[in-house]
Write a protein that holds these residues in place. Structure first.
Motif, short mmCIF file in Angstrom:
data_model
loop_
_atom_site.label_atom_id
_atom_site.label_comp_id
_atom_site.label_asym_id
_atom_site.label_seq_id
_atom_site.Cartn_x
_atom_site.Cartn_y
_atom_site.Cartn_z
N GLY A 155 -0.96 -4.18 -5.84
CA GLY A 155 -1.75 -5.87 -5.10
C GLY A 155 -0.64 -5.74 -3.60
O GLY A 155 -0.66 -6.22 -2.45
N PRO A 156 0.62 -5.90 -3.58
CA PRO A 156 0.77 -5.76 -2.33
C PRO A 156 0.45 -4.81 -0.80
O PRO A 156 0.49 -5.29 0.59
N GLU A 186 -2.45 -5.62 -0.12
CA GLU A 186 -3.06 -7.16 0.36
C GLU A 186 -2.55 -7.30 1.18
O GLU A 186 -2.66 -7.73 2.45
N LEU A 187 -1.17 -7.61 1.26
CA LEU A 187 -0.24 -8.62 2.02
C LEU A 187 0.15 -7.94 3.40
O LEU A 187 0.12 -8.35 4.19
N PHE A 188 0.18 -6.26 3.30
CA PHE A 188 0.01 -5.73 4.63
C PHE A 188 -1.17 -5.69 4.85
O PHE A 188 -0.78 -5.99 6.35
N ARG A 189 -2.15 -5.47 4.91
CA ARG A 189 -2.89 -5.52 5.13
C ARG A 189 -3.44 -7.43 5.88
O ARG A 189 -3.92 -6.77 6.91
N ALA A 190 -3.03 -8.07 5.33
CA ALA A 190 -3.02 -9.12 6.25
C ALA A 190 -1.69 -9.44 7.15
O ALA A 190 -1.21 -10.18 8.34
#
Lengths: 499, 330
Positions: free
Chosen positions: A334-335, A337-341
Motif C-alpha cells: 500500500g505505500p 498510494e501514499l507516494f501517489r498522493a
C-alpha cells in the motif's frame, strides 16, 4: 535552491528507509554474507580434482591365451582401473554390472594374435551402466587410454625383445669382425689359402647375420624407425655384398681393402646396436610426449577458476532479489498510494531505492571478495580499481534487471519466482559451468540478456588473467544497466500515475 | 451539490469543487455525477454506508484516480496538473495503515516528513506530532509491534507532519478510543481555526456533528450536502419539540393542537411515555407558542425542549427517505 534540496531529501528518504529495513534483519545480512562464503569454502574443501576409480571386472575365456597377460597386467593399468577380478562368464559380469557391484566390465578379445594375423584389430569391449553423459565420456576416454596402455605394453615387450636379439647379433658381429680381420691379415701377408678360407667363413657369417638382423630387428623396426633398424639391415646387406667380392678373382690388395671395409662396417653396425640397446624402451616406444604450459602468471585450481563466476552470480542474485521485491511490496502493501498522493516522483523513488541497494550490495561484494581472496587465497592478479569498476557496473545492471522484474510482478511470490528463474538461467546460460561456445548461437541471446554473463567474463579476466576489463563488454553492460533503468523508470511512472 | 448556505464567494474561496464527477471501474459506476463545493477553512464530513464511494471520491480528489467524466478542482487546480508544490499543500491519511512495519514509529514519521521534503531540522515538529497523537514515549517501537489504534494515530501524524493546507483523512478515528477521538476532533477544529480545510470520511456518523458541512453518500451518489443541523431538520421535517404534559390530552385537544400554525403539516405524535413530539418550523418561536397553547387549555407542562436525535438516527432517516423517494419515482 529549495526545490533541489527537497529533491535530494526525498531520494535520501528511500535510501535510509531501505537500508534500515534490510539491516534490521540480521539473519538476512548474516546469510547474505556468510552463506555464499560458506558455500565457496565447502566447495573449495570438498572439490577433489582426482580421476574416478572404476571398479573393473575382466571377462576372459578360460582357454584364452590372453588370460596370463590379463592376470599380469590387470593391476598395472593405473589408478583409474581397480581390478575386481577375472571371470569367464559374461552373463555373471552383466549381472554384477547391473547390480552396481562393479562400474566397468572389460571383455578381453579371446585370441588377439589370431585376429591381428587376420589383419584386424583385436577389440576390447568395455561395458558400463552410466547415464550421466559426462561419466560416459569419461569411460570412453578411459577406454582409449586403456587400449593405448595395452598397445604400449605390447610395444614395450617388443622393444625389450629387440634388445635381446640385438645383443645376440652383436656377438655374431664380433665373430664376423674377427673373421674379416683374419681374411685381411692373410691377404696382406699373401696367404691366399687362409684368406680364401676366412673369406668363405665371413661370407657365411655375414649371410647368417643379415638374416638374423632382418628377423630380430624387425621387431625394432615395428617399434620405431628412427633408431636406424632399417639402416642396420641395409648396412648388413651391403656387408654381405662386400663379403661376396672377397671370394672373387680380384687383386689381393683390393680384396684386403674390402676386408678392411667389411671390418669397419661391422664395427659401425656394432656401435649402432650398442646405441640402440642403451636407449630406454619407454622412450623408444613413445618418442614423443606432450607438455602443456599456461602463460598465465599463476597456476589455478578449480576453486580459483569458479570463484569469480560464483561472486558474479551471487551478486547478481542478491541485487535482482532485493530490487525485485522492493516495488512489488510497495504496491502490494500500500505505500505506493501514499507516494501517489505525495510530491515524490517515480524517479526519486527509483533512484533512492537504487542507491540504497547499490550501497548494500557493494558492501556485500567487498566483504565476499575480501573473504575469498584473503581467507580462501583465491588469486587476484588484476587491478583492484578495475575489479571494483566491474562489480559496480554488474550491480547496476542487476539492480536495473531487478526493478524491471519487480514492475512486471503482481505479487512478491511472483517476483521471487522470477528471481529464481533468472538464477537458473544464469547457471545454465552464463558460462558459469558450461562454456558459451557450447551453446547454439541463437540461444546465446539468453546468455547476453543476463548481466552475470558479462560479469563472469570481466571478473575472470581481471582476477585470473590480470587484464584490463574488455571495453566492449563493459560498455555493453553499462548500456544494459542504463536501458533497463530507463524502462523501469518509465514503468514506475505509469504505476504511480493516476489510475 | 453545494452547501446550502455560506456559499463561497469566489473560486479562490473554494478548496474543492467538483461538477458531475464520475468514476467507472469497467462497467461498474463507483461515483455517479458528484457535484459539490467545499469552502476553504471548513471541515467537510463525508458519511455513508460502507462501499458507497467515499474513499473513491477522496482518491479522485487526491489525483490517485482519474475521473471518467466531470470536473474536479482541488486548491484551484485539476489533480491532473498538480505540481510538487500543490502536493506539498495536501496531506493524506489512507483508510488502512500503509507504512512500514519494519520501521519504528519515529522512522516512519521521519520517512513521511522526507517524502514532503521537510528540512532535516524537523525534530521538534516530529515530537509535537507524536505528542498530539499520544505516541510520545513509543518512538522506538517497531510499527509491527503496536496496536491497531496506535497504527491509526501514526498514520494521522504522518498525514499532518508537513503542516498541510488541505487535509484528506479517510476514517481517521476508526479504532480510536472515545477520549482520544474527542482530542482528535479538538485538534481538527484547531487546524480549521488556523485556516486549514479538512475532508474527512468517518464511520462514526455522530462525528458529523463536528463538521461544518456533511455530505451524505449512498451507492456512489452524493445525496445531499448541508450543515449538520440542516440535515437533522431534513430528516425530521423541521425542528422537533418534545413536551411532557401533566395530563394526557383528550382527542379534541390533540386535534386542536395539530391544527395550530406553529405545527408543521399537523405533525404531532404521542410517545410511549405519553410525551408529545411536535415538528415545528423553528424551535425558538414555536416553544413559547406551545406553552401558551397548553396554558389556554389548562394543561400543565412537566418538561419541554428541543429534541436532538443522534446523527446515526438522522442518517438512517435520511437514507430511508431517499429510498422511499426513489421507490416513488420508480
Amino acid at each position: 535552491m529549495r526545490n533541489i534540496f527537497q529533491f535530494f531529501i526525498r531520494i535520501f528518504a528511500f535510501v535510509r528507509k531501505e537500508i534500515i529495513v534490510i539491516l534490521r534483519q540480521p539473519r538476512l545480512v548474516f546469510s547474505l554474507i556468510l552463506g555464499p562464503f560458506l558455500i565457496l569454502l565447502l566447495f573449495g574443501i570438498g572439490y577433489r580434482d582426482t580421476p574416478r576409480t572404476m571398479r573393473t571386472l575382466f571377462v576372459v575365456p578360460d582357454d584364452s591365451p590372453m588370460l596370463p597377460v590379463v592376470e599380469q597386467y590387470a593391476t598395472q593399468l593405473g589408478q583409474q582401473i581397480s581390478s575386481q577380478g577375472i571371470i569367464s562368464d559374461p552373463a555373471e559380469a552383466d549381472r554384477r554390472l547391473r547390480n552396481g557391484e562393479v562400474d566397468l566390465v572389460v571383455v578381453v578379445p579371446p585370441d588377439p594374435a589370431a585376429t591381428v594375423r587376420n589383419n584386424e584389430q583385436a577389440i576390447f569391449n568395455l561395458y558400463h551402466y552410466e547415464i550421466d553423459p559426462y561419466e560416459r565420456a569419461y569411460i570412453e576416454i578411459l577406454g582409449r587410454n586403456y587400449t593405448e596402455e595395452i598397445n604400449r605394453l605390447v610395444l614395450l615387450n617388443a622393444a625389450e625383445q629387440g634388445k635381446v636379439e640385438a645383443r645376440s647379433i652383436q656377438e655374431q658381429i664380433s665373430d664376423a669382425r674377427e673373421v674379416a680381420s683374419t681374411a685381411r691379415i692373410a691377404l696382406e701377408a699373401g696367404n691366399e689359402e687362409e684368406a680364401r678360407a676366412a673369406s668363405q667363413q665371413l661370407t657365411e657369417d655375414v649371410g647368417v647375420l643379415a638374416v638374423a638382423a632382418g628377423s630380430g630387428l624387425a621387431l625394432l623396426s615395428g617399434v620405431d624407425t628412427t633408431v636406424g633398424a632399417e639402416t642396420i639391415q641395409a648396412r648388413m646387406e651391403a656387408v654381405q655384398q662386400m663379403a661376396a667380392t672377397l671370394n672373387s678373382d680380384a687383386a689381393t690388395a683390393e680384396r684386403a681393402q674390402t676386408a678392411a671395409a667389411v671390418e669397419s662396417e661391422l664395427t659401425a653396425v656394432d656401435s649402432l646396436l650398442s646405441e640402440y640397446e642403451e636407449l630406454d624402451s619407454q622412450v623408444l616406444i613413445s618418442p614423443f610426449g606432450v607438455n602443456t604450459l599456461s602463460i598465465t602468471d599463476t597456476s589455478l585450481g578449480p576453486t580459483d577458476f569458479f570463484v569469480p563466476a560464483v561472486i558474479a552470480l551471487l551478486l547478481q542474485h542478491f541485487a535482482v532479489t532485493l530490487a525485485g521485491l522492493s516495488i512489488v511490496r510497495e504496491r502490494q502493501d500500500g505505500p505506493i498510494e501514499l507516494f501517489r498522493a505525495s510530491p515524490v516522483s517515480a524517479f526519486q523513488t527509483l533512484v533512492g531505492k537504487f542507491i540504497s541497494y547499490l550501497i548494500l550490495t557493494l558492501a556485500l561484494g567487498a566483504v565476499l571478495t575480501a573473504l575469498v581472496v584473503f581467507l580462501l587465497g583465491v588469486p587476484m592478479l588484476g587491478n583492484w580499481g578495475h575489479y571494483a569498476l566491474v562489480v559496480f557496473v554488474l550491480l547496476c545492471a542487476s539492480l536495473s534487471l531487478g526493478f524491471f522484474v519487480s514492475l512486471s510482478a503482481k505479487t512478491d511470490s511472483q517476483a521471487i519466482q522470477s528471481a529464481m528463474v533468472i538464477l537458473l538461467a544464469s547457471i545454465f546460460f552464463s558460462g558459469f559451468f558450461l562454456a558459451l561456445y557450447r551453446l547454439w548461437g541463437p540461444v546465446q541471446v539468453v546468455s547476453w540478456a543476463l548481466p552475470v554473463t558479462y560479469g563472469i567474463n570481466l571478473l575472470q579476466s581481471v582476477m585470473l588473467r590480470g587484464q584490463v576489463p574488455n571495453i566492449i563488454l563493459l560498455g555493453a553492460l553499462i548500456l544494459y544497466a542504463l536501458v533497463l533503468f530507463l524502462i523501469s523508470w518509465w514503468r514506475l511512472g505509469r504505476v504511480m500515475a493516476r489510475q | 451539490m453545494t452547501p446550502t448556505r455560506d456559499k463561497p464567494a469566489t473560486r479562490r474561496d473554494e478548496a474543492i469543487r467538483t461538477h458531475e464527477l464520475s468514476k467507472k471501474f469497467g462497467d461498474i459506476v463507483a461515483i455517479d455525477r458528484v457535484t459539490m463545493t467545499i469552502p476553504r477553512g471548513s471541515i467537510f464530513g463525508f458519511i455513508g454506508p460502507s462501499g458507497c464511494g467515499k474513499t473513491t471520491t477522496m482518491r479522485l480528489l487526491l489525483g490517485i484516480y482519474q475521473a471518467t467524466a466531470g470536473v474536479v478542482e482541488v486548491l484551484g487546480r485539476s489533480p491532473d496538473q498538480f505540481t510538487t508544490d500543490d502536493r506539498q499543500r495536501i496531506g493524506y491519511m489512507p483508510q488502512l495503515f500503509v507504512m512500514y512495519p519494519d520501521l519504528t514509529i519515529w522512522e516512519n514519521l521521519n520517512f513521511a516528513a522526507s517524502l514532503y521534503g521537510m528540512s532535516p531540522r524537523r525534530h521538534k515538529r516530529l515530537r509535537d506530532m507524536l505528542e498530539l497523537v499520544e505516541l510520545d514515549g513509543h518512538e522506538h517501537k517497531l510499527a509491527r509491534n503496536i496496536s491497531g489504534g496506535m497504527l491509526q494515530r501514526l498514520s494521522l501524524a504522518a498525514a499532518l507532519v508537513h503542516d498541510p493546507e488541505l487535509i484528506f483523512l479517510d476514517e481517521p478515528t476508526a479504532g480510536i478510543d472515545p477520549v482520544l477521538r474527542n482530542k482528535f476532533w479538538e485538534h481538527f477544529k484547531q487546524l480549521q481555526s488556523e485556516g486549514r480545510t479538512m475532508f474527512i470520511t468517518t464511520q462514526y456518523v455522530g462525528e458529523a456533528a463536528y463538521c461544518d458541512y456533511v455530505g451524505v453518500m449512498s451507492g456512489g451518489r452524493l445525496l445531499m450536502v448541508d450543515k449538520p443541523g440542516e440535515l437533522r431538520r431534513r430528516a425530521l421535517g423541521g425542528d422537533v419539540i418534545t413536551v411532557k404534559p401533566a395530563r394526557m390530552l383528550d382527542f379534541p385537544e390533540l386535534r386542536d393542537l395539530r391544527g395550530q400554525s406553529f405545527v408543521r403539516e399537523r405533525k404531532v405524535t404521542i410517545n410511549s411515555d405519553l410525551s408529545l413530539q411536535l415538528v415545528v418550523d423553528d424551535t425558538g418561536t414555536a416553544l413559547p407558542a406551545v406553552f401558551s397553547w397548553m396554558d389556554e387549555h389548562d394543561i400543565g407542562v412537566e418538561s419541554a425542549g428541543e429534541f436532538n436525535p443522534p446523527f446515526d438516527d438522522v442518517f438512517v432517516m435520511l437514507l430511508e427517505q431517499e429510498r422511499a423517494h426513489e421507490e416513488s419515482h420508480a
